[in-house]
Scaffold this active site. Structure first.
Site, PDB file in Angstrom:
ATOM      1  N   LYS A  81       0.804  -1.219   0.000  1.00 28.99           N
ATOM      2  CA  LYS A  81       0.000   0.000   0.000  1.00 28.99           C
ATOM      3  C   LYS A  81       0.837   1.270   0.000  1.00 28.99           C
ATOM      4  O   LYS A  81       0.503   2.260  -0.656  1.00 28.99           O
ATOM      5  CB  LYS A  81      -0.905   0.021   1.245  1.00 28.99           C
ATOM      6  CG  LYS A  81      -1.955  -1.058   1.250  1.00 28.99           C
ATOM      7  CD  LYS A  81      -3.139  -0.634   0.456  1.00 28.99           C
ATOM      8  CE  LYS A  81      -4.066  -1.783   0.208  1.00 28.99           C
ATOM      9  NZ  LYS A  81      -4.734  -1.674  -1.076  1.00 28.99           N
ATOM     10  N   GLU A 103     -10.446   6.507   1.374  1.00 32.75           N
ATOM     11  CA  GLU A 103     -11.437   5.513   1.802  1.00 32.75           C
ATOM     12  C   GLU A 103     -10.671   4.332   2.406  1.00 32.75           C
ATOM     13  O   GLU A 103      -9.506   4.105   2.077  1.00 32.75           O
ATOM     14  CB  GLU A 103     -12.262   5.041   0.589  1.00 32.75           C
ATOM     15  CG  GLU A 103     -11.609   3.950  -0.250  1.00 32.75           C
ATOM     16  CD  GLU A 103     -10.380   4.413  -1.018  1.00 32.75           C
ATOM     17  OE1 GLU A 103     -10.178   5.629  -1.215  1.00 32.75           O
ATOM     18  OE2 GLU A 103      -9.612   3.530  -1.432  1.00 32.75           O
ATOM     19  N   SER A 364       2.120  -9.771  -1.331  1.00 30.88           N
ATOM     20  CA  SER A 364       1.653  -8.383  -1.222  1.00 30.88           C
ATOM     21  C   SER A 364       1.555  -7.877   0.216  1.00 30.88           C
ATOM     22  O   SER A 364       1.600  -6.663   0.431  1.00 30.88           O
ATOM     23  CB  SER A 364       0.281  -8.254  -1.890  1.00 30.88           C
ATOM     24  OG  SER A 364      -0.632  -9.200  -1.366  1.00 30.88           O
TER      25      SER A 364
HETATM   26  C1  78U Z   1      -7.555  -3.058  -0.504  1.00 27.59           C
HETATM   27  C2  78U Z   1      -7.998  -1.901   0.305  1.00 27.59           C
HETATM   28  C3  78U Z   1      -8.829  -0.923  -0.485  1.00 27.59           C
HETATM   29  C4  78U Z   1      -8.913   0.391  -0.189  1.00 27.59           C
HETATM   30  N1  78U Z   1      -9.654   1.010  -1.135  1.00 27.59           N
HETATM   31  C5  78U Z   1     -10.078   0.112  -2.059  1.00 27.59           C
HETATM   32  C6  78U Z   1     -10.850   0.277  -3.199  1.00 27.59           C
HETATM   33  C7  78U Z   1     -11.133  -0.866  -3.951  1.00 27.59           C
HETATM   34  C8  78U Z   1     -10.640  -2.121  -3.563  1.00 27.59           C
HETATM   35  C9  78U Z   1      -9.869  -2.283  -2.431  1.00 27.59           C
HETATM   36  C10 78U Z   1      -9.585  -1.136  -1.673  1.00 27.59           C
HETATM   37  C11 78U Z   1      -8.690  -2.436   1.558  1.00 27.59           C
HETATM   38  N2  78U Z   1     -10.049  -2.888   1.196  1.00 27.59           N
HETATM   39  C12 78U Z   1      -8.738  -1.345   2.612  1.00 27.59           C
HETATM   40  O1  78U Z   1      -9.804  -1.120   3.090  1.00 27.59           O
HETATM   41  O2  78U Z   1      -7.742  -0.756   2.957  1.00 27.59           O
END
Ligand code: 78U
Length: 381
Positions: A81, A103, A364
């Site tokens: 990330k 988000e 990852s």
């Molecule tokens: C992978 C990452 C994530 C963050 N934003 C996303 C948008 C689409 C798909 C995945 C994500 C994860 N779900 C998170 O909440 O950090």
């Protein structure tokens, strides 16, 4: 960013100008020496690049193919990330923005955004579904500890999809001082190509390391696919090579079941979060054992790769992922993230099918964050 008809900017009017401004800013700044130099320095001294390429000999012997792991699990924050959040936060800083929003669902991207925001002295606000705030407490504490505001989203399912919606609205109203730091290769253009470009450092390093180690390119490159950023970051450097691409999606209870997160293996075309892409069917509820893959859509460039036959995507079930999670831990002393385990399980299938002799897998993320779930699934007490 049109990916053979996928992608585009399917957004309400208030977002058109902000997105055009962002695309211009990105294209103007990304190639400058100032940007490239500072980003490379931070990726090295703050994030911990380059990451190693590890030859997993025990797995290779038992699976019947040479398995190489790209160790993004060793990066600051425990996953790939940070490659993206450093890139976008630096872009925002050099564009004169003072505020970051993002988000998050699992909290992984939110945490990586808070890290970059703290480092670069940018006010940081993370939108997170109320339900996720309650079930990802550790990540909420980490974000707040680094000075970020975590803003509970209480609409709809109170999950990741709603957090994206609210962040896009905030961005449209505050584009002059705010950058929306999108967490995967999703959203309206320029986000999918921008996030891909920042994550492509993974594949560029891996391609060089693999050639130095073996004198050749791998037969296959494999990664898990939620939004798809780590997979696209690995694939991009090999896009013109004779290297097969495989993506392991969150197959949940099965790609043919009504609970999964595998829009490429078992979905249809749709528009979501400003992009034309593939989404899970209406009668399917999004589910994956891993929060990071728990998303009903996928990056549009993956939808294109699937359509062109450039990549193959399979739904990896919760059970298959949990099996790989345990096998890597026991065989090599590396605990992978549950998300990452979907890519490992797919690599195991390929090795056992005898399709490829050398397989490069994107490790990852690490599994520290998944210990409570692991303790529920396996008798570790
Ligand atoms: C992978 C990452 C994530 C963050 N934003 C996303 C948008 C689409 C798909 C995945 C994500 C994860 N779900 C998170 O909440 O950090």
């Amino acid at each position: 960013g049109d990916f053979a008809g996928y992608g585009g900017r399917h957004v309400p009017d208030p977002l058109v100008a902000p997105l055009e401004q962002l695309a211009t800013t990105y294209d103007d700044i990304r190639e400058t020496t100032a940007f490239q130099t500072e980003l490379r320095d931070l990726l090295e001294s703050f994030a911990g690049r380059p990451t190693p390429l590890f030859h997993a000999e025990t797995l290779s012997d038992s699976w019947g193919a040479e398995i190489f792991l790209k160790r993004e699990d060793l990066l600051h924050g425990g996953a790939h990330k940070i490659n993206n959040t450093l890139g976008q936060a630096l872009l925002a800083k050099q564009a004169g923005k003072e505020r970051l929003i993002a988000e998050t669902g699992a909290g992984q991207h939110g945490t990586a955004t808070a890290m970059a925001g703290a480092l670069l002295d940018l006010d940081t606000e993370i939108y997170m579904g109320k339900q996720d705030v309650e079930r990802q407490r550790m990540n909420v504490f980490r974000m707040r500890l680094m000075g970020a505001t975590v803003n509970e989203v209480t609409r709809g399912e109170e999950g990741l999809a709603e957090a994206v919606d609210v962040a896009l609205e905030d961005f449209a109203h505050n584009v002059d001082d705010t950058h929306y730091l999108v967490g995967s290769v999703v959203g309206p253009d320029p986000f999918p190509r921008m996030v891909r470009d920042f994550q492509s450092v993974i594949g560029e390093e891996a391609r060089e390391q693999f050639q130095d180690r073996t004198g050749e390119l791998p037969d296959a490159a494999v990664a898990c696919v939620g939004g798809g950023s780590n997979a696209m970051g690995l694939f991009h450097a090999f896009r013109d090579d004779d290297v097969a691409f495989y993506g392991g999606e969150g197959g949940g209870e099965g790609a043919d079941s009504e609970r999964h997160a595998a829009p490429l293996a078992a979905g249809t075309e749709g528009v979501l979060h400003g992009m034309k892409t593939r989404v899970i069917d209406d009668d399917v509820s999004v589910h994956s054992v891993s929060a990071g893959l728990d998303y009903p859509g996928v990056g549009p460039e993956h939808a294109m790769f699937r359509e062109l036959g450039r990549a193959q995507y399979r739904g990896i079930t919760d059970e298959e992922a949990l099996g790989a999670f345990r096998e890597l831990s026991e065989s090599e002393g590396i605990i992978p993230a549950l998300e990452t385990s979907h890519g490992l399980a797919l690599a195991k299938q390929l090795a056992e099918d005898g399709d490829h002799e050398t397989i490069l897998v994107n490790l990852s993320g690490r599994g520290d964050k998944d210990m409570a779930q692991a303790a529920e699934q396996f008798d570790l007490s």
